[in-house]
Design an enzyme around this catalytic site. Structure first.
Site, PDB file in Angstrom:
ATOM      1  N   ASP A   1       0.846  -1.208   0.000  1.00  0.00           N
ATOM      2  CA  ASP A   1       0.000   0.000   0.000  1.00  0.00           C
ATOM      3  C   ASP A   1       0.875   1.249   0.000  1.00  0.00           C
ATOM      4  O   ASP A   1       1.661   1.467   0.931  1.00  0.00           O
ATOM      5  CB  ASP A   1      -0.881   0.037   1.257  1.00  0.00           C
ATOM      6  CG  ASP A   1      -2.052  -0.935   1.191  1.00  0.00           C
ATOM      7  OD1 ASP A   1      -2.210  -1.626   0.170  1.00  0.00           O
ATOM      8  OD2 ASP A   1      -2.811  -0.988   2.174  1.00  0.00           O
TER       9      ASP A   1
ATOM     10  N   ASP B   1     -11.585  -4.836   7.179  1.00  0.00           N
ATOM     11  CA  ASP B   1     -10.842  -6.112   7.232  1.00  0.00           C
ATOM     12  C   ASP B   1     -10.638  -6.547   8.684  1.00  0.00           C
ATOM     13  O   ASP B   1     -10.705  -7.745   9.005  1.00  0.00           O
ATOM     14  CB  ASP B   1      -9.473  -5.956   6.551  1.00  0.00           C
ATOM     15  CG  ASP B   1      -9.624  -5.566   5.079  1.00  0.00           C
ATOM     16  OD1 ASP B   1     -10.610  -5.985   4.454  1.00  0.00           O
ATOM     17  OD2 ASP B   1      -8.741  -4.847   4.574  1.00  0.00           O
TER      18      ASP B   1
END
Ligand code: RIB
EC number: 2.7.1.15
Length: 294
Positions: free
Chosen positions: A12, A245
């Protein structure tokens, strides 16, 4: 009983911005950080930190994905089933706005190179009663579901990010859906809200238990008999990346460790609140002790 999470591994690249970049605009960012991420990796870390035993299967590219594997290992996730393939690891370009909200551009890389024969090999390690956790960031999801169903594994699907492929998967095999209202509406071919939408999805998949997340309004759970409602815990928002998540990992982690659905929902909501108060994807996921002490 084992948990197999067959899912994405991303690098990321997170840019802090004043606002999300608009078409034709060139925008300077205030800072840039590199985090481990991917909905799959994040959920494996959350599952493992909740105390569950989890095997992560998926793929990274040669060279640049090693730190993702190390990150999983240091969270206690079994990484023997992760393939290292020629080419690039998946990555995400994340714009994080001042209010902590984000928008994400994905490059699939190795995540989209999963083949049927790789799946066959991974599935040999699992048996009836084991759990399979899936998101929608890798290739061959439909085939993985078919194989898991043949083995009588329990299938958990978080159909995120939603795309046209979802309609091609054997969704009737799903035991647990964890999804938001847009995803549920897309699956029902009709957008809706809250309890009405939950019931619509349940009518389509009567065998499934459903957790419908409602953003700031918390979540709803329906198992065909019991409707549960869970609010959010309000915290100062630093970064919402991986909050969903974290919620998924702690909810399923709680269930497999014997928690009742109501307790697992509450636990998951606390874990997500802690994640939201911290920067980054995987690094924001709390430990079980932190959640218990929240
Ligand atoms: O859910 C958050 C994740 O979505 C990020 O870590 C990014 O990699 C994307 O997969």
């Amino acid at each position: 009983m084992k948990i197999l999470n067959y899912g994405s591994l991303n690098i990321d690249y997170t840019y802090s911005v004043d606002h999300f970049v608009r078409g034709g605009e060139t925008l300077s960012s205030d800072s840039m950080n590199v985090f481990s991420g991917g909905k799959g990796l994040n959920q494996s870390i959350a599952l493992s930190k909740s105390g569950a035993e989890v095997w992560h299967a998926g793929a990274v590219g040669t060279g640049d994905g090693d730190f993702l594997i190390r990150q999983l290992q240091s969270a206690g996730v079994n990484t023997e089933l992760i393939a290292v393939l020629e080419g690039k690891t998946g990555h995400a370009i994340i714009q994080k706005a001042k209010d902590g909200g984000n928008c994400i551009l994905l490059y699939g890389g190795a995540n989209q190179e999963i083949t049927k024969s790789m799946v066959d090999e991974v599935m040999e390690h699992f048996e009836a009663g084991d759990y399979l956790v899936l998101q929608n960031e890798i290739s061959e999801i439909g085939y993985i579901m078919e194989k898991a169903h043949e083995k009588q594994m329990k299938i958990v699907l978080n159909p995120s990010p939603m795309d046209h492929r979802i309609g091609e998967y054997p969704l009737e095999y799903v035991d647990y859906f964890l999804l938001n209202e847009i995803e549920a509406g897309d699956i029902c071919n009709e957008q809706g809200e809250g309890e009405a939408l939950l019931r619509k999805l349940s009518a389509k998949f009567p065998g499934a238990r459903i957790v419908l997340t409602l953003g700031g309004d918390g979540s709803l759970y329906w198992d065909g008999e019991r409707l549960l409602k869970q609010g959010i815990y309000k915290v100062e928002v630093a970064d919402t990346t991986a909050a969903g998540d974290t919620f998924t990992g702690f909810f399923i982690g709680g269930l497999v460790q014997g928690m009742d659905a109501a307790a697992a929902l509450e636990w998951a909501a606390k874990a997500a609140a802690i994640a939201v108060s911290r920067q980054g994807a995987a690094p924001s996921i709390p430990s079980r002790d932190e959640v218990d002490g929240f």
